[in-house]
Design an enzyme around this catalytic site. Sequence first.
Site, short mmCIF file in Angstrom:
data_model
loop_
_atom_site.label_atom_id
_atom_site.label_comp_id
_atom_site.label_asym_id
_atom_site.label_seq_id
_atom_site.Cartn_x
_atom_site.Cartn_y
_atom_site.Cartn_z
N ALA A 1 -42.84 10.36 8.35
CA ALA A 1 -41.73 10.16 9.54
C ALA A 1 -40.38 10.88 8.93
O ALA A 1 -39.51 9.58 9.22
CB ALA A 1 -42.02 9.08 10.48
N HIS B 1 -29.19 -14.35 38.93
CA HIS B 1 -29.72 -15.43 37.70
C HIS B 1 -31.15 -15.53 38.30
O HIS B 1 -31.49 -15.79 39.50
CB HIS B 1 -29.01 -16.47 38.04
P1 NAD Z 1 -35.31 10.09 12.15
O1 NAD Z 1 -34.15 11.06 11.84
O2 NAD Z 1 -35.24 9.20 13.14
O3 NAD Z 1 -35.68 9.21 11.01
C1 NAD Z 1 -36.06 9.93 9.77
C2 NAD Z 1 -35.83 8.94 8.54
O4 NAD Z 1 -36.60 9.50 7.39
C3 NAD Z 1 -34.22 8.81 8.17
O5 NAD Z 1 -33.84 7.77 8.11
C4 NAD Z 1 -34.14 9.54 6.95
O6 NAD Z 1 -33.15 9.07 5.98
C5 NAD Z 1 -35.36 9.33 6.36
N1 NAD Z 1 -35.98 10.41 5.37
C6 NAD Z 1 -35.73 11.72 5.24
N2 NAD Z 1 -36.46 12.12 4.20
C7 NAD Z 1 -36.81 11.41 3.57
C8 NAD Z 1 -37.61 11.30 2.12
N3 NAD Z 1 -37.93 12.52 1.64
N4 NAD Z 1 -37.88 9.92 1.81
C9 NAD Z 1 -37.78 8.96 2.59
N5 NAD Z 1 -36.89 9.00 3.70
C10 NAD Z 1 -36.66 10.02 4.10
O7 NAD Z 1 -36.70 10.95 12.63
P2 NAD Z 1 -38.21 10.44 12.98
O8 NAD Z 1 -38.22 8.99 12.95
O9 NAD Z 1 -39.03 11.30 12.10
O10 NAD Z 1 -38.06 10.79 14.47
C11 NAD Z 1 -37.62 12.32 14.76
C12 NAD Z 1 -36.73 12.34 16.08
O11 NAD Z 1 -37.77 11.97 17.33
C13 NAD Z 1 -35.75 11.24 16.26
O12 NAD Z 1 -34.64 11.95 15.57
C14 NAD Z 1 -35.70 11.04 17.82
O13 NAD Z 1 -34.74 11.97 18.16
C15 NAD Z 1 -37.15 11.15 18.14
N6 NAD Z 1 -37.89 9.94 18.54
C16 NAD Z 1 -37.05 9.31 19.48
C17 NAD Z 1 -37.68 8.10 19.92
C18 NAD Z 1 -36.97 7.19 20.87
O14 NAD Z 1 -36.46 7.71 21.63
N7 NAD Z 1 -37.63 5.88 20.89
C19 NAD Z 1 -38.89 7.45 19.06
C20 NAD Z 1 -39.59 8.44 18.06
C21 NAD Z 1 -38.89 9.82 17.75
#
Ligand code: NAD
Length: 470
Positions: A274, A449
């Site tokens: 992810a 409340h």
């Molecule tokens: P994200 O950008 O939130 O997190 C990805 C993470 O992976 C980051 O912290 C990054 O530093 C890390 N990363 C990247 N490459 C890496 C590697 N090689 N090794 C270790 N860590 C690494 O992305 P996501 O969690 O995949 O989600 C994608 C998108 O989907 C999000 O940006 C969000 O916009 C959307 N999303 C939203 C929700 C919500 O609104 N609640 C929920 C899920 C997803």
Amino acid sequence: MSDYDVAIIGAGPGGYVAAIRCAQLGLKTVCIDKWVNKQSSASLGGTCLNVGCIPSKALLDSSHLHETIKDEASDHGINAKVASIDIAKMQARKNTIINNFSKGIAGLFSKNKVESLLGAAKIIDENTIEITNDKSEKKLITSNNIIIATGSVPIEIQQAIVEDSIVDNDGALNFDEIPTDLGVIGAGVIGLELGSVWRRLGSNVTLLEMAEDFLPMADHEIAKEALKIFKSQGLNIKLGAKMTETENDEDYVSVTYSDSKGEEELEFDKLIVAVGRKPNSDNLGLDDIGIETNERGFIKTNSQCQTNIENIYAIGDVTPGPMLAHKASKDGIIAAENIANDGNKNTHYENIPWIIYTWPEIAWSGKTEQELKAENISYKVGKFPFLANGRAHALNSPQGFIKIIAADDDKVLGMHIIGPYASELIATGVTAVGQYQSYQEIIDEIHAHPTLSEAVHEAALDIENRTIHI
Ligand code: NAD
Ligand code: FAD
């Protein structure tokens, strides 16, 4: 004359909302999508409904209920025994929600007279789209306007190709048994949400995050509190962890990574990748007709969601900006209204709500403290902990706090929450930031409340050092 006024490619929360709004405005509208379910029928709703927002929240709610019964029922004097959890039934419930909502979108299309076509679309010229169905049969349609709403797909990394025991968000939503040891690459939004689901159900979860900082886009004080709480829940979060290689078969994955302590190898039953998402802008014919994309493949648009070709619009995850369902839907409304000449509508996302559906939940709107510092804007802060809120105790969830940041002229610049139902509470912050309200307006209103919203009220009072309950 064209077949349609508007043809929309993609039926996610961007495309299907745009289609309904176009039809409401009297435009002859078609929406094309290629997503099929296991029965090979169309499954409208895009990533959000099929493998994103809705299924993840269904599993988050099931696993939260399971954990609450297991760990907290006795606090309420309830003698409940959780002998087992039926994963197949939990997954069936989730799939029923997806199917019902997908049929619901089909129902909305028919109510609004939106035509729905199943197949992969490619833009041939500025008024023509080629649609290929699952039998490789092709058909051409013409339209005065086109909206591209093709969304995004997971970023892949060479060291952890999705196969066998290595999965992306789709696979992680569909485990048929609880992994004993679960690894997650990336401690972002998906990693935390899906990691939480399986931790609550009993997995030992380790998140390997490349960055040194945890949730850098959140207000740093909130991120610090979140890290402390998630670690105390048992999520094993390793920051600054650089994965170098994986080995896997159907039953196991080994991951080698290095951090400040050196190199280590871990073994898991499953590994979720992810690490972010990328725009789904390939194979659409964009280069052939000269639609401009940026260096990361996002389609460039102006504030009216228009591409460099006047009658072609692009919305949602395939364009720059937050990759959120509500952003995609708002883009869709703006594109539809601009096509129908229903006013001159522009996007603005300064106050867009961000939510992470862990427990406690995290939500924010507007500026973080670190952004204001970087921009040299002076501000004042009010905070209130859920520990001093009666409803949070009734819910057995008195963790976290609310933080309101206001400008010197009292306008609310940001609201940041970690706490129970932060996802619902943030609506006040969205309105306050978006409507340039003063925090005094939050103080002036009566908050019921006993509710969690009293903590919002108290955080506003705290800006003037006049909280009542602490
Ligand atoms: P994200 O950008 O939130 O997190 C990805 C993470 O992976 C980051 O912290 C990054 O530093 C890390 N990363 C990247 N490459 C890496 C590697 N090689 N090794 C270790 N860590 C690494 O992305 P996501 O969690 O995949 O989600 C994608 C998108 O989907 C999000 O940006 C969000 O916009 C959307 N999303 C939203 C929700 C919500 O609104 N609640 C929920 C899920 C997803
Ligand atoms: P999508 O939903 O990706 O839809 C694009 C559609 O276009 C798809 O149906 C696809 O089949 C179709 N398509 C693509 N190419 C073609 C083609 N050539 N021809 C025909 N059809 C095509 N966001 C939130 O706001 N809240 C959340 O809680 C949340 N949770 C998430 C959880 C997970 C696990 C994931 C992965 C994402 C989550 N998101 C969440 C992000 C959200 O899903 C996306 O921001 C949103 O779906 C984007 O909508 P969209 O309409 O732009 O694209």
